[in-house]
Scaffold this active site. Structure first.
Site, PDB file in Angstrom:
ATOM      1  N   GLU A  75      46.772  36.789  50.307  1.00 53.78           N
ATOM      2  CA  GLU A  75      47.384  36.108  51.463  1.00 53.78           C
ATOM      3  C   GLU A  75      48.908  36.172  51.387  1.00 53.78           C
ATOM      4  OE1 GLU A  75      49.396  32.323  52.226  1.00 53.78           O
ATOM      5  OE2 GLU A  75      47.450  31.763  51.367  1.00 53.78           O
ATOM      6  N   GLU A 150      54.558  37.923  43.665  1.00 57.33           N
ATOM      7  CA  GLU A 150      53.850  36.845  44.338  1.00 57.33           C
ATOM      8  C   GLU A 150      52.684  36.302  43.523  1.00 57.33           C
ATOM      9  OE1 GLU A 150      54.748  35.439  47.356  1.00 57.33           O
ATOM     10  OE2 GLU A 150      56.544  36.677  47.096  1.00 57.33           O
TER      11      GLU A 150
END
Length: 985
Positions: A75, A150
């Site tokens: 995501e 991330e």
């Protein structure tokens, strides 16, 4: 062009799609089209209506098979560049430079969603394009650095330095696992569903995230991010045919359907309830005598039955949420904890019903269970109070029809709701939106034993349940930290010199990747509006001064669909030294008996006739002065035809509340303390800013002592010394009410149209009589409450917690900086938050978030969110002014930032929000011309204007006025930053 259609005849569905169904759905005022893309198998749902705040969402069913957080990391990462938009962070570029009204992505236990919204047609198309490209053609296959940044990576600055883990998701989840409630919630869900996807934390457990390999991460995207596994929603006044053709031609036609097994298997019901134990971290010197949690949770296969789900919402409220709820009261009376929570979760394939108590003594797990079961058996035998149930139906239906979701687009909430059923059954794409027949049936079943049978079947005789105790363990966070340090040290010791050198090189390479900006030609691939696309004028205000029964009234003439939003405001400037007490009084009103009703009965009456009655202490800073005004506000919302009944209840709450029930008063004190602590811990960035602002401005001090750490300290003192404080508290509340509720201090704010305003007149006449009688019968005595006089001075304070991350705030004033351009400061807030600060604190530092804010009164703050660092973050704040002084962007970049700034100013307003905004400007005496001037300054902002803000920003960042809420060990290691270190307990 087919927009806002009312029938199938008005739209020509492209041949590339199969029409499954088309019908008008009254509850969402939309003509609904259910479609399937023939080649790819993509599911598509269209809400066609006249709402110009358009919403797009593409979602995927993403069941995790472990706790490495792969759905969550994907995501984050798909929004870090794609084939068509290869910039490093298109998401941030959109935040910087679009007129979006919503832009985000969210990972749930079994799905991942990518929603956007905008009023502007061109902007809406741009947002759709970037998001579709991101999910289907992300750059994650080209740049492993995206995964490392991330997700997670080893970090080794030099061969002699220790190895650490870093990564945005890794640190985000360290913060999530620092919340006691979050730890328990995850543990119970995982335990209730041990054999299906819900056994695994989709967000990622920090202990397991480093187990995720780059290849496994890519495989997850390859498997699940295909149109055949997608759910696409388009809501609003859009050209249906054009958008469907665009999706087909640009994306869907490139993906022939495949077989994707993302089915959510049902958990086989247990043969018997499981009894389990777990631990959570508290400070090393914490008193653990009353810090145990107990939770009882059952699973039920009713998610696809909307009537049963709605019934369980009502049961949850009546038995455990409403004031005086019988099951909640039974647990409290048994002495098992001080704060009872209930949660009915119907967003999973199997629903969950859970009861939790906190702040309990250890060793009471079996007693907790026995109290629940025996009380529920009693309730089933005697029957649930039907008036309570009917009032709960009224209140729930009122809120559903009102559809006031604050600043969130209405369409977004409708889209989210569809997934309650659509994700698990393609034949039920919007069953959860159709509620009229559900409420009709639930009302009819009040005459039957329907509700009692649900309790009997799904709770009392349901072996698919877990009973959990969660106990505090002092020093667990430090213990875990040391274990991780040892693990990483052992890992480093196992490496050869060449491998260590390679890790150092990889760390440097990642930082170099992060520091290298996307080339200009790459950034320009992301579509951008022009300044000419932006509206020039600010929204109007709706303030018309009137008078009702001699009381000044400000009418906000806004269409509200027959609802009256009413605020009764009382000037309490003369009581300013009792801010914490007034804030607590706002909690007590409506939560204590009155002379007419018990507090439980009163809640039932308010739900019967209104959308709720509440009170609050509001602080208003007067424009262009140092003055602050305090207003104690009692507010309600109700259908216009019920305004007389509602104002009668408001009068009862204000003038006839009894504060003498010591037992219940004790319960409210303990519960309020507990819930405020949860809020402070979960929103540590807000608490840190509030505390630091309290050392800077008078309104900052009032805010902190009415809802922040200052107020929490008051509640702790009250809770821990209740027996010696209770008489003073009771007497003080009685006298505060007499001192506050006076006609000469009263101001009315009313949001409704002109016709409904006429109905208000008669209601206020009756209220006025009650107020005058109250004043005649009561004269305020001298208040015998402890005085809290503002002590506004800079301070450097840290609050230690077992959390594994920090919230680091600094606040300062730039009032003495001449000729500050307020519009330029708005642009700089946006520029720093999504530019310099984002890159330095989030991208490079690994924090989950960072932001800044500036006020037209000349004060500002910086704060980080779930931040692994501390002093390094403050160093970043101090260099923000240097960044601004050297700011040298081209016109396109400046325009992008201006557009993003305007997007933040033009947040959609519901009717109630429109009225509140107008009233706030009235009370703060802020001229509309000032708001227009600021907007003009934003639209005309140049890079020179941005550079000229450097002095103001430097003043804020260099102020010795800081607050940190964070990790106990980290704070002790950097104790030289602080004058004071305190536990937040």
């Amino acid at each position: 062009m087919a927009k806002s259609i009312k029938s199938l005849e008005e739209v020509k569905i492209p041949k590339t799609y199969e029409l499954i169904n088309g019908e008008y759905v009254k509850e969402v005022d939309s003509f609904m089209l259910t479609l399937k893309h023939k080649l790819s198998g993509a599911r598509v749902l269209i809400f066609s209506n006249e709402d110009d705040n358009k919403v797009f969402d593409i979602a995927f069913r993403t069941p995790p098979k472990d706790a490495t957080g792969v759905p969550h990391i994907i995501e984050h990462t798909v929004l870090c560049g794609s084939e068509k938009y290869p910039a490093k962070d298109p998401f941030v570029e959109l935040v910087k430079g679009s007129l979006n009204t919503y832009l985000n992505a969210t990972t749930y236990p079994d799905k991942t969603m990518y929603p956007v919204a905008s009023y502007n047609d061109k902007d809406f198309a741009n947002l759709m394009s970037v998001y579709m490209d991101a999910v289907f053609y992300p750059n994650i296959y080209k740049h492993e650095e995206i995964f490392k940044q991330e997700g997670w990576h080893y970090e080794l600055e030099s061969k002699d330095a220790p190895i650490t883990y870093n990564g945005v998701v890794y640190n985000e989840m360290k913060g999530a696992y620092s919340s006691e409630e979050s730890v328990l919630e995850r543990f119970t869900m995982n335990s209730l569903f041990p054999d299906n996807t819900y056994a695994h934390e989709s967000g990622g457990d920090p202990k397991n995230i480093p187990d995720l390999t780059y290849e496994d991460y890519l495989d997850f995207h390859r498997k699940y991010y295909h149109p055949v596994n997608s759910y696409i929603c388009i809501y609003g006044d859009v050209d249906i045919e054009e958008r469907l053709n665009w999706m087909d031609e640009n994306y869907l036609k490139n993906f022939p359907a495949i077989i994707v097994d993302s089915h959510i298997e049902l958990q086989k019901p247990f043969d018997r309830m499981k009894t389990l134990s777990t631990e959570y971290a508290v400070a090393t010197d914490a008193d653990c005598s009353e810090k145990t949690y107990y939770s009882f949770c059952t699973a039920m296969d009713i998610t696809l039955d909307q009537e049963k789900c709605k019934a369980f919402e009502l049961i949850s409220y009546v038995l455990l949420e409403m004031p005086g709820a019988p099951l909640k009261q039974a647990i409290l009376d048994a002495g098992i904890g001080t704060d009872i929570d209930v949660d009915f979760c119907d967003i999973l394939r199997q629903s969950m019903f859970s009861i939790t108590t906190k702040n309990a003594k250890p060793g009471l797990r079996e007693k907790f269970y026995e109290v629940i079961i025996s009380k529920l058996k009693e309730i089933v035998a005697e029957g649930i109070n039907r008036k309570d149930l009917e009032a709960a139906i009224n209140g729930t239906e009122f809120r559903e029809r009102e559809a006031d979701f604050g600043g969130f687009p209405k369409g977004l909430l409708y889209v989210l709701k569809t997934f309650k059923t659509w994700l698990y059954d393609d034949s039920k794409p919007y069953d959860s939106l159709v509620y009229e027949d559900v409420y009709k049936n639930l009302r009819e079943k009040l005459e039957t034993d329907y509700y009692e049978k649900l309790i009997d079947e799904y709770i009392l005789n349901n072996p698919h349940a877990v009973l959990v105790d969660m106990n505090p363990k002092p020093g667990l966070a430090i213990e875990n930290e040391k274990a991780l340090e040892k693990k990483l040290a052992e890992y480093k010791a196992s490496l050869s010199e060449e491998q260590i050198a390679e890790l150092v090189a990889q760390t440097k390479a990642l930082k170099a990747y992060q520091e290298e900006p996307s080339p200009k030609e790459i950034l320009e691939k992301i579509p951008l509006l022009e300044r000419e696309d932006i509206g020039k004028n600010v929204r109007p205000v709706h303030n018309e001064e009137k008078e009702l029964c001699g009381i000044k009234t400000v009418h906000h003439n806004v269409h509200t669909n027959g609802i009256i939003y009413l605020d009764m405001m009382f000037d309490v400037d003369s009581l300013s030294e009792y801010v914490p007490q007034m804030s607590f009084l706002a909690t007590l009103l409506g939560y204590m008996d009155t002379t007419e009703h018990t507090y439980r009965e009163f809640d039932t009456e308010t739900n019967f006739y209104s959308g709720g009655i509440c009170s609050d202490l509001n602080i208003y800073s007067i424009y262009d002065t140092d003055a602050v005004k305090l207003k104690f506000t009692v507010r309600t919302k109700t259908l216009a035809g019920r305004i007389k009944d509602t104002t009668k209840l408001m009068a009862e709450m204000m003038f006839k509340t009894l504060f003498t029930d010591e037992k219940h008063l004790r319960e409210v004190v303990a519960e309020t303390r507990s819930r405020l602590k949860v809020r402070l811990m979960s929103a540590g960035h807000q608490a840190a800013v509030s505390y630091s602002m309290a050392g800077l401005t008078l309104d900052g001090w009032y805010n902190d002592y009415s809802m922040g750490i200052g107020y929490y300290d008051y509640l702790v003192k009250l809770d821990e010394n209740f027996d010696s404080e209770k008489e003073k508290l009771i007497k003080g509340c009685e006298e505060l009410v007499k001192a506050m509720f006076k006609k000469k201090k009263m101001l009315i704010s009313c949001t409704c149209d002109e016709n409904d305003y006429g109905l208000l007149c008669g209601a206020i006449s009756e209220f006025d009589s009650e107020l005058e009688n109250f004043e005649k019968e009561n004269s305020a005595d001298i208040l015998e409450l402890e005085s809290y006089k503002p002590d506004v001075k800079c301070r450097k304070t840290a609050f230690s917690t077992p959390a594994e991350v920090q919230y680091a705030a600094v606040s300062g004033s730039y009032k003495d900086v001449p000729d500050v351009n307020d519009g330029a400061m708005m642009v700089v807030k946006h520029l720093l938050s999504y530019g310099y600060l984002w890159n330095e604190v989030r991208v490079k530092g690994g924090a989950y978030g960072v932001m800044c804010r500036f006020s037209r009164a000349g004060s500002g703050s910086f704060v980080s969110y779930r931040d692994p660092n501390l002093s390094a973050t403050y160093d970043v704040y101090k260099k923000a002014a240097d960044f601004l002084e050297n700011y040298d962007a081209d016109e396109r970049e400046v325009t992008k930032t201006i557009i993003g700034t305007i997007s933040g100013l033009d947040t959609p307003l519901t009717p109630s929000m429109d009225g509140k905004r107008s009233m706030s400007m009235y009370l703060t005496k802020t001229p509309l011309e000032v708001i227009q001037k600021e907007r003009n300054q934003v639209l005309a902002c140049t890079k020179e204007d941005i550079r000229n803000t450097a002095d103001a920003v430097r003043k804020i960042a260099n102020t010795e006025n800081i607050c940190v809420i964070g990790n106990e060990k980290r704070i002790k290691d950097e104790a030289s930053l602080f004058e004071s270190i305190k536990p937040l307990s």
